[in-house]
Motif scaffolding. Structure first.
Motif, short mmCIF file in Angstrom:
data_model
loop_
_atom_site.label_atom_id
_atom_site.label_comp_id
_atom_site.label_asym_id
_atom_site.label_seq_id
_atom_site.Cartn_x
_atom_site.Cartn_y
_atom_site.Cartn_z
N LEU A 1 -2.17 7.15 17.94
CA LEU A 1 -1.98 8.50 18.48
C LEU A 1 -1.91 8.45 20.00
O LEU A 1 -2.32 9.39 20.68
CB LEU A 1 -3.14 9.42 18.07
CG LEU A 1 -3.51 9.50 16.60
CD1 LEU A 1 -4.65 10.51 16.41
CD2 LEU A 1 -2.31 9.93 15.77
N ILE A 2 -1.39 7.35 20.54
CA ILE A 2 -1.59 7.10 21.97
C ILE A 2 -1.06 8.23 22.85
O ILE A 2 -1.68 8.59 23.86
CB ILE A 2 -1.06 5.70 22.38
CG1 ILE A 2 -1.58 5.31 23.75
CG2 ILE A 2 0.45 5.61 22.32
CD1 ILE A 2 -3.06 5.09 23.82
N GLY A 3 0.07 8.82 22.47
CA GLY A 3 0.62 9.92 23.28
C GLY A 3 -0.35 11.08 23.34
O GLY A 3 -0.77 11.52 24.42
N GLU A 4 -0.74 11.54 22.17
CA GLU A 4 -1.68 12.64 22.05
C GLU A 4 -3.00 12.33 22.77
O GLU A 4 -3.56 13.17 23.48
CB GLU A 4 -1.96 12.83 20.54
CG GLU A 4 -2.90 13.94 20.17
CD GLU A 4 -2.22 15.29 20.26
OE1 GLU A 4 -0.99 15.34 20.07
OE2 GLU A 4 -2.94 16.27 20.53
N GLU A 5 -3.49 11.13 22.60
CA GLU A 5 -4.78 10.74 23.16
C GLU A 5 -4.75 10.75 24.69
O GLU A 5 -5.71 11.16 25.33
CB GLU A 5 -5.17 9.35 22.66
CG GLU A 5 -5.51 9.31 21.17
CD GLU A 5 -6.99 9.50 20.92
OE1 GLU A 5 -7.37 10.66 20.65
OE2 GLU A 5 -7.76 8.52 20.99
N ILE A 6 -3.63 10.29 25.26
CA ILE A 6 -3.53 10.31 26.73
C ILE A 6 -3.46 11.76 27.20
O ILE A 6 -4.14 12.16 28.15
CB ILE A 6 -2.29 9.52 27.21
CG1 ILE A 6 -2.43 8.04 26.89
CG2 ILE A 6 -2.06 9.73 28.71
CD1 ILE A 6 -1.18 7.20 27.13
#
Ligand SMILES: Nc1nc2c(c(=O)[nH]1)N[C@H]1C(S)=C(S)[C@@H](COP(=O)(O)OP(=O)(O)OC[C@H]3O[C@@H](n4cnc5c(=O)[nH]c(N)nc54)[C@H](O)[C@@H]3O)O[C@H]1N2
Ligand SMILES: Nc1nc2c(c(=O)[nH]1)N[C@H]1C(S)=C(S)[C@@H](COP(=O)(O)OP(=O)(O)OC[C@H]3O[C@@H](n4cnc5c(=O)[nH]c(N)nc54)[C@H](O)[C@@H]3O)O[C@H]1N2
Ligand code: SF4
Ligand SMILES: [Mo]
Length: 649
Positions: free
Chosen positions: A354-359
């Motif tokens: 979920l790297i986009g969301e997490e950033i």
């Protein structure tokens, strides 16, 4: 006269081939297989040749660059000014927001021993934000850990004892050539090789039978075969009674379906289920090999655990030539204390799938700087649109790599990396039990640096610089200490492939499992996943699989001029009035992209096969479509839980 350098392919590939680089006048003229490697046996794949082309590509970036992200202007800078600026920004961010405002994102492109020191750098810098979960194989490992206690695969050399083989969601013709001689040998001797894959992959032509279940429905297939074995009264009673736990619960799950219901749920004819059971019973031992395609589902653990259970019922666990095997731990041979994770046990980690969301949602502190090595998350992590938006809002991005790919294009500073042809290191494998030497064949091209050199030189800007300042030999002696303690020397490691002395050929042959009960654990719960998307608007399952031609996103900018060729069944194309070769728009509830259509009557009618890896800038990139959701077990990226429709352009 060409000089021969013994080395190992460090690319993101389970084969980890032993290689010989032929070097003439400082140039690699041929990259071929090392005949002394017991698995790759002198054969290197077509991608090895391609890799040489990549290493010498005129588009490869060989100097540090500064990028003005507003104007898009790139400017050549020196390493000194690049490191100075990066170190300065690191200190500023740390002072103003704390170390957790820095995200270190390590991709999968190279997994050598010295790469562990990249993490050490960031641990010494302070507890920066890291990542957890995986885009690759974690789901399978976590699922198998539930059944076996600790996932251990059969040494691939053990398949010499197999009389039949099941390739369950694995495509060795594209991704794992060391299996090809094994497959040929079994078939020559009259044994069956079964491919189980919703996609008619390149491996179909080397198998006897192709079972083509509905995507993501393998749990039903495995349970159906298990039910069939039980109906025949041919299950391995001794294993079940003396070495397993939870069988009655598993049987209760099986009892809640008829064979017909299971067959219908996976969309496989009963006759093929009978055939699968028959091969497992009559052509013993059968090696069951799980691929990585199986991992990319939200409920992947159901599939994998059902297959483990099937293997147990069929009497394949702990048996020569049998087993349910998947991957290996490529960092297992090393002393991981050197990574320094214990320095900051509570540091923040973002979920990779979920790297986009997490950033985007990271607060206290928000992410102010990202440092990427050996990865291209904008292209390869799910939901690329969101990942791109997340990177765009981070004030300072550093990317080390080879080309200006999608992620590099978001960088403020780009650092040129060496390829493994230019490095000295060792590498273990996620596909077998050999550690191989990485010997430097040619000097670093241009001003490129290995990650090791990069972090060692960057460390010199900080008080912990002296800690980092050890030679490659010294570092490898420390990192590979567990191996050295087992009697392996560094000289041997640099001379050729070395088998991990303690790795078993046949795991669990002593019937001991590291589960709480000490027994093999059957799956005891099965809740049927519901389909999340409306069928009508997005009728096709998007199978964004490995490409035969290229590896992950490792292509050159010139390769981005073409559209990705996607495959669809001709009947579906006819319904949509689309012709072979036509350019189409593929749309999911996450995004849209273009592609070139190829009609393929061997594919299922409910799938679209879209090779992953082409960059966003090509306008034809799979992850513009994929949903960013995380698997229920193992924190894996569930790429294939994506449905799409297609339209003419
Ligand atoms: N040529 C080439 N080689 C590669 C790579 C590459 O990109 N190109 N990538 C490398 C990497 S990073 C990895 S992890 C490995 C992956 O190696 P593999 O696991 O062999 O390759 P994948 O394409 O990930 O998946 C294999 C097959 O799983 C199938 N599959 C997907 N979903 C299901 C399902 O629900 N059930 C079943 N039964 N099968 C399913 C796919 O259709 C696919 O054909 O390969 C490595 N090698
Ligand atoms: N849709 C879809 N997407 C997927 C998958 C899928 O099945 N479907 N599979 C996933 C899988 S299995 C994986 S493993 C991931 C891979 O995801 P990533 O690891 O993010 O992608 P790669 O294409 O391997 O990244 C390659 C980058 O690393 C750089 N590089 C190579 N070697 C080095 C080095 O030594 N040092 C540095 N600094 N840089 C280097 C290259 O120049 C390139 O920029 O993608 C996943 N993405
Ligand atoms: S099969 Fe994999 S490890 Fe072997 S040369 Fe090709 S890419 Fe490298
Ligand atoms: Mo992977």
């Amino acid at each position: 006269m060409a000089r021969e350098v013994v080395t190992t392919c460090t690319r993101d590939c389970p084969n980890t081939c032993g290689l010989i680089a032929q070097v003439d006048q400082g140039q690699v003229v041929l990259l071929g297989g090392n005949p002394r490697h017991p698995l790759s046996r002198g054969v290197a794949c077509h991608k090895a040749k391609e890799f040489v082309r990549r290493a010498y590509s005129s588009e490869r970036i060989l100097t540090p660059l500064r990028h003005n992200r507003k104007t898009g202007v790139w400017q050549r800078i020196t390493w000194d000014s690049a490191l100075n600026e990066i170190a300065g920004r690191m200190n500023e961010v740390k002072d103003q927001y704390g170390a957790e405002a820095i995200l270190y994102y390590r991709g999968f492109a190279q997994r050598t021993a010295l790469r562990l020191l990249n993490e050490r750098f960031f641990n010494l810098l302070g507890g920066v934000t890291g990542t957890y979960g995986t885009l690759c194989g974690g789901t399978g490992q976590a699922s198998q850990n539930l059944d076996f206690g600790c996932r251990i695969s059969h040494d691939p050399l053990d398949y010499e004892h197999s009389n039949s083989l099941v390739l369950w969601g694995r495509n060795p013709v594209a991704t794992n050539p060391y299996l090809l001689p094994v497959i040929a040998r079994i078939r020559r001797q009259g044994g069956s090789v079964i491919l189980i894959d919703p996609v008619a992959s390149e491996s179909k032509r080397i198998c006897d039978v192709h079972i083509q279940p509905a995507p993501g429905k393998d749990a039903f297939l495995a349970m159906a075969a298990a039910k069939q074995i039980l109906a025949l009264g041919r299950e391995d009673r001794e294993f079940i009674e003396s070495h397993s736990q939870g069988f009655c619960h598993f049987q209760r799950i099986l009892d809640s379906f008829t064979l017909q219901e299971l067959a219908q749920a996976c969309d496989v004819p009963v006759q093929q289920i009978e055939l699968l059971a028959d091969v497992l019973l009559e052509q013993k031992p059968t090696g069951i090999l799980l691929g990585w395609g199986l991992h990319r589902w939200e409920y992947a653990h159901h599939m994998i655990r059902s297959i483990d259970a099937l293997g147990a019922l069929a009497g394949l666990i702990g048996v020569k030539g049998g087993g349910v095997s998947q991957g290996f731990e490529e960092y297992a041979p090393y002393d991981l204390d050197w990574v320094g994770d214990s320095l900051h046990p509570n540091r923040r980690k973002l979920l990779m799938p979920l790297i986009g969301e997490e950033i985007l949602k990271a607060q206290a502190p928000p992410i102010q700087m990202i440092f990427v090595t050996a990865g291209n998350p904008l292209c390869m992590a799910p939901n690329s649109g969101k990942v791109a938006a997340a990177f765009a809002q981070v004030p300072f991005v550093v990317v080390a790599g080879h080309f200006l790919d999608d992620t590099a294009e978001q960088a403020d500073i780009f650092l040129p990396s060496t390829t493994f042809l230019e490095e000295q290191d060792i590498v273990a494998s996620y596909g077998h039990n050999y550690v191989g030497p990485v010997n430097q064949a040619i000097p670093p091209q241009g001003e490129s640096w290995s990650d090791f050199e990069l972090f060692q030189n960057l460390a010199a800007y900080f008080p912990f610089g002296p800690d980092f300042k050890r030679s490659i030999e010294e570092w490898l002696t420390l990192l590979a200490a567990p191996l050295l303690r087992q009697g392996v020397t560094l000289e041997e490691l640099w001379a050729g492939p070395v088998r991990l002395p303690e790795a078993p050929m046949v795991p669990y042959s002593d019937r001991k499992f590291a589960t709480p009960s000490g027994r093999f654990q059957f799956m005891t719960e099965f809740n049927r996943p519901s389909c999340l998307e409306g069928k009508e608007s997005y009728p096709y399952q998007l199978m964004s699989v490995s490409s035969y031609e290229w590896l992950c996103s490792e292509m050159t900018p010139a390769d981005q001029d073409e559209l990705t060729v996607i495959r669809i069944h001709p009947k579906e194309a006819a319904k949509l009035n689309l012709a072979d070769g036509e350019t189409v728009r593929v749309i999911s509830n996450v995004g849209a992209t273009k592609a070139r259509l190829k009609l393929d009557s061997e594919q299922r009618q409910d799938t679209i096969i879209f090779p992953r890896g082409r960059w966003l800038k090509s306008g034809s990139s799979a992850n513009l479509l994929t949903r960013d959701i995380v698997s229920k077990v193992g924190n894996g990226a569930s790429y294939y839980e994506t449905k799409v429709r297609i339209e003419p352009i």
